[in-house]
Design a protein around this motif. Structure first.
Motif, PDB file in Angstrom:
ATOM      1  N   THR A 106      10.989  27.380  41.509  1.00  0.00           N
ATOM      2  CA  THR A 106      11.977  26.323  41.317  1.00  0.00           C
ATOM      3  C   THR A 106      11.706  25.482  40.068  1.00  0.00           C
ATOM      4  OG1 THR A 106      10.715  24.739  42.651  1.00  0.00           O
ATOM      5  CG2 THR A 106      12.271  26.185  43.811  1.00  0.00           C
ATOM      6  N   ASP A 152      24.504  22.314  45.218  1.00  0.00           N
ATOM      7  CA  ASP A 152      23.801  23.302  46.031  1.00  0.00           C
ATOM      8  C   ASP A 152      22.921  24.223  45.198  1.00  0.00           C
ATOM      9  OD1 ASP A 152      25.659  24.845  44.741  1.00  0.00           O
ATOM     10  OD2 ASP A 152      26.714  25.494  46.539  1.00  0.00           O
ATOM     11  N   ARG A 154      23.558  26.604  43.315  1.00  0.00           N
ATOM     12  CA  ARG A 154      23.983  27.993  43.209  1.00  0.00           C
ATOM     13  C   ARG A 154      24.714  28.280  41.899  1.00  0.00           C
ATOM     14  NH1 ARG A 154      26.282  30.086  49.061  1.00  0.00           N
ATOM     15  NH2 ARG A 154      24.334  29.894  50.215  1.00  0.00           N
ATOM     16  N   GLN A 170      22.326  33.415  40.222  1.00  0.00           N
ATOM     17  CA  GLN A 170      21.691  34.685  40.539  1.00  0.00           C
ATOM     18  C   GLN A 170      22.318  35.872  39.802  1.00  0.00           C
ATOM     19  OE1 GLN A 170      21.703  35.081  44.804  1.00  0.00           O
ATOM     20  NE2 GLN A 170      20.284  33.397  45.104  1.00  0.00           N
ATOM     21  N   ARG A 402      11.607  21.333  50.120  1.00  0.00           N
ATOM     22  CA  ARG A 402      12.885  21.070  49.444  1.00  0.00           C
ATOM     23  C   ARG A 402      12.740  20.040  48.329  1.00  0.00           C
ATOM     24  NH1 ARG A 402      18.767  20.311  52.328  1.00  0.00           N
ATOM     25  NH2 ARG A 402      19.442  18.511  51.153  1.00  0.00           N
ATOM     26  N   SER A 421      15.373  37.089  55.115  1.00  0.00           N
ATOM     27  CA  SER A 421      15.301  36.089  54.050  1.00  0.00           C
ATOM     28  C   SER A 421      14.088  35.191  54.177  1.00  0.00           C
ATOM     29  CB  SER A 421      16.570  35.219  54.063  1.00  0.00           C
ATOM     30  OG  SER A 421      16.710  34.577  55.313  1.00  0.00           O
ATOM     31  N   GLN A 457      14.604  38.020  49.133  1.00  0.00           N
ATOM     32  CA  GLN A 457      14.692  36.773  48.402  1.00  0.00           C
ATOM     33  C   GLN A 457      14.380  35.601  49.325  1.00  0.00           C
ATOM     34  OE1 GLN A 457      15.234  36.268  45.098  1.00  0.00           O
ATOM     35  NE2 GLN A 457      14.978  38.475  44.957  1.00  0.00           N
ATOM     36  N   ASP A 460      17.545  30.047  51.120  1.00  0.00           N
ATOM     37  CA  ASP A 460      18.246  29.011  50.362  1.00  0.00           C
ATOM     38  C   ASP A 460      18.292  27.737  51.209  1.00  0.00           C
ATOM     39  OD1 ASP A 460      19.830  27.465  48.799  1.00  0.00           O
ATOM     40  OD2 ASP A 460      21.493  28.863  48.641  1.00  0.00           O
ATOM     41  N   SER A 462      19.763  24.813  50.403  1.00  0.00           N
ATOM     42  CA  SER A 462      20.857  23.900  50.102  1.00  0.00           C
ATOM     43  C   SER A 462      21.628  23.572  51.378  1.00  0.00           C
ATOM     44  CB  SER A 462      21.799  24.518  49.062  1.00  0.00           C
ATOM     45  OG  SER A 462      22.387  25.698  49.571  1.00  0.00           O
ATOM     46  N   SER A 465      24.044  26.320  52.648  1.00  0.00           N
ATOM     47  CA  SER A 465      23.404  27.478  53.269  1.00  0.00           C
ATOM     48  C   SER A 465      22.846  27.133  54.646  1.00  0.00           C
ATOM     49  CB  SER A 465      22.289  28.006  52.373  1.00  0.00           C
ATOM     50  OG  SER A 465      22.816  28.487  51.157  1.00  0.00           O
TER      51      SER A 465
END
Length: 617
Positions: A106, A152, A154, A170, A402, A421, A457, A460, A462, A465
């Motif tokens: 991140t 978010d 994304r 992504q 987070r 995930s 992966q 997520d 956010s 999600s």
């Protein structure tokens, strides 16, 4: 998110005519390079500053922030962590919204450089992770003048001359959406000119050098209005959403004010704050963590701190620099303020440069009845939460970092089939690459070769999600400094888990009532105590051992990581065992089994290191 009943806001304490702050850190020497902007990272541990020499300087301030939280002495010199050089002027940059120093994936920023595509840069190495390019109808590369992440994380938004693009983080390459800001060059409709700044909130706020503002949302197009002539100046250069999500604040160059607009009623300004910006430079402003104070730099070297809730109150003025204050960035959690100075000067009689970055400690007091030592306890609680968030391999739950003050706890609805995930991506194993050159036993080679490939992966975290997650029950554990106490919010499965009285309405943003949280102020409550209660709250029936281990997870990771992961898990289980939960006997059996696996892997890795043949170049 609804605030707890405790009064969270702090007010700056100062005496009129006195210096209301002390300098906690500053860059080593005055630099001939002009600083254009400065911005804290979302987790509050790093500082990014862009310069006129086409570079982005990154400063690691985790030590200073930690000392401040412990009320230790502050007097440091800012040392560069990384300097990212560019082949052209750096026009705009934006931190990844969920950046955390504990998660290297991140730690990145999106950048816009003239005549280059938008790039995602690693803040550790300075390397390019991905590139995002937009072209016009003649297939000519567009140069973005502003970039911003969506809330978010994304998407990346980029503003161009006459276009706004949205990229999928992504999917590097071409944009997902590329919209015109005006139907044609001759049309009077839409937003004209170069998009100078972007601010992502519930909607995307856009500003232009022509003095126009717009709100953009997917499927609804642009809602454009124009800044009145009295406040327009030379074009909008800075946009900020107030933390309440309703007001958009806009600053313009060659202007004497910062103007706020209520997005529910755009017929006129909602508020106006005086600020002299009689220069073509951008002058950055920002809000503190409470959203009550707006800090803005001025041309005389002062920083003015305005109380938005009490506009009749005179602003607090901090003499921060000897030259124009080009950028101001309040810390996202603490009353710390980063400032940067510098402006272009020409001629033989021009004064010596006084360009530098400084971090100020503001004297702020909380208006609640918190007992002494609560901040230290809260800091320790969140430090323990960060250590839990770095662990993987639990059967019933997984924790994800987070931000500096938040972790997401995901309780699996079906522990026997954990979501894919939840498995973290791993790098290629050095041991794997040279396994054929190792003179080790067959058992060691078989153990090393047991984990190969790349896992799924990461999850997520956010809000969007979390709300759409059907495989887990998600909780947000937060230790916000302004509340001085941890709280837990439920993010999914409200209808199943929240019990309502007759006629009571469901409040999705209210904190969950937990015994461990209610007793936190009076007892020694640790994160693992809260996790036990959350897991038992979310699962019916209760598991025999909330901290049950998923041993299959450790078999899927490389042996180098397995040694570290099992060692970290053993330390956590030791702490949990000492709390004497109802599952202590089962915990002890897991500790014994994991110890055997840890030392077995450690011996195999040691045998590899002692017998490996060093490859020749």
């Amino acid at each position: 998110m609804e605030a707890p009943t405790a009064e969270p806001a702090y007010l700056y304490q100062y005496t009129p005519g006195s210096q209301p702050a002390e300098c906690a850190a500053q860059s080593a020497d005055p630099d001939a390079t002009i600083f254009r902007s400065v911005e804290w990272s979302p987790d509050g541990t790093m500082l990014a500053a862009s310069t006129d020499s086409n570079a982005l300087r990154l400063y690691d301030l985790n030590g200073l922030v930690t000392r401040y939280s412990e009320n230790a002495a502050l007097n440091a010199t800012l040392a560069e962590h990384t300097q990212i050089a560019h082949g052209g002027p750096l026009l705009s940059y934006a931190w990844y919204p969920y950046m955390s120093r504990h998660d290297a994936a991140t730690c990145c920023v999106a950048e816009s450089v003239r005549d280059h595509p938008v790039q995602l840069r690693d803040t550790g190495s300075g390397g390019v992770r991905a590139s995002y390019a937009a072209c016009n109808n003649k297939d000519v590369l567009l140069s973005a003048s502003a970039v911003a992440f969506s809330r978010d994380a994304r998407s990346i938004y980029a503003g161009y001359a006459g276009h706004i693009a949205r990229f999928d983080v992504q999917r590097p390459g071409l944009p997902v959406d590329l919209e015109l800001t005006s139907p044609s060059r001759r049309s009077r409709d839409g937003m004209k000119g170069i998009v100078s700044c972007l601010a992502a909130g519930a909607m995307l706020a856009c500003g232009t050098f022509g003095g126009q503002l717009a709100l953009h949302s997917a499927g609804s197009g642009l809602r454009v209005w124009r800044v009145p002539d009295a406040y327009r100046g030379g074009g909008v250069t800075e946009l900020r959403w107030a933390p309440n999500g309703v007001h958009v604040w806009a600053g313009s160059r060659h202007s004497r004010s910062i103007v706020a607009w209520d997005v529910r009623d755009l017929r006129g300004p909602w508020a106006v704050v005086a600020r002299d910006c009689l220069t073509p430079q951008r002058m950055q402003f920002g809000f503190d963590a409470t959203g009550r104070h707006l800090a803005a730099g001025e041309m005389d070297g002062c920083v003015a701190i305005h109380d938005i809730d009490a506009p009749e109150r005179d602003p607090v003025r901090l003499q921060a620099h000897a030259d124009l204050v080009a950028a101001v960035s309040p810390h996202p959690y603490y009353p710390l303020l980063a400032t940067a100075s510098g402006q272009r000067r020409f001629g033989p009689d021009a004064p010596a440069p006084a360009n530098c970055v400084r971090v100020w400690s503001l004297p702020a007091g909380y208006h609640d009845s918190a007992a002494p030592g609560e901040m230290t306890r809260l800091n320790q609680f969140m430090a323990d939460c960060m250590s839990v968030g770095a662990l993987r391999g639990f059967k019933h739950f997984s924790a994800y970092i987070r931000s500096r003050e938040e972790i997401v706890l995901r309780v699996f609805k079906d522990p026997d089939n954990p979501p894919r995930s939840d498995l973290v991506p791993i790098c290629s194993s050095t041991v794997h690459e040279h396994l054929h050159r190792v003179h080790a036993g067959d058992e060691t080679k078989q153990l090393i070769a047991g984990a190969r490939g790349r896992l799924a992966q990461p999850f997520d975290v956010s809000d969007a999600s979390l709300a759409a997650d059907a495989q887990g029950v998600n909780f947000l554990i937060a230790g916000y400094q302004r509340y001085r106490c941890p709280y837990v919010w439920l993010r999914t499965d409200h209808e199943r888990l929240v019990q309502l009285d007759a006629g009571e309405l469901l409040d999705r943003d209210a904190p969950v009532e937990l015994n461990t949280i209610n007793c936190w102020r009076n007892y020694d409550i640790r994160p693992w105590d809260v996790i036990v209660e959350i897991v038992c709250y979310a699962l019916d029936p209760w598991p025999e051992n909330p901290f049950a281990i998923d041993y299959a997870y450790f078999d899927k990771i490389p042996i180098e990581e397995r040694v570290v992961a099992t060692g970290a898990m053993l330390e956590f289980l030791r702490r949990a065992y000492l709390r004497r939960y109802f599952c202590s006997e089962i915990l002890l059996e897991d500790i014994k089994r994991l110890q055997r696996q840890h030392f077995h892997c450690l011996n195999a890795l040691r045998e590899y290191q002692q017998s490996a043949v060093v490859p020749r170049d």
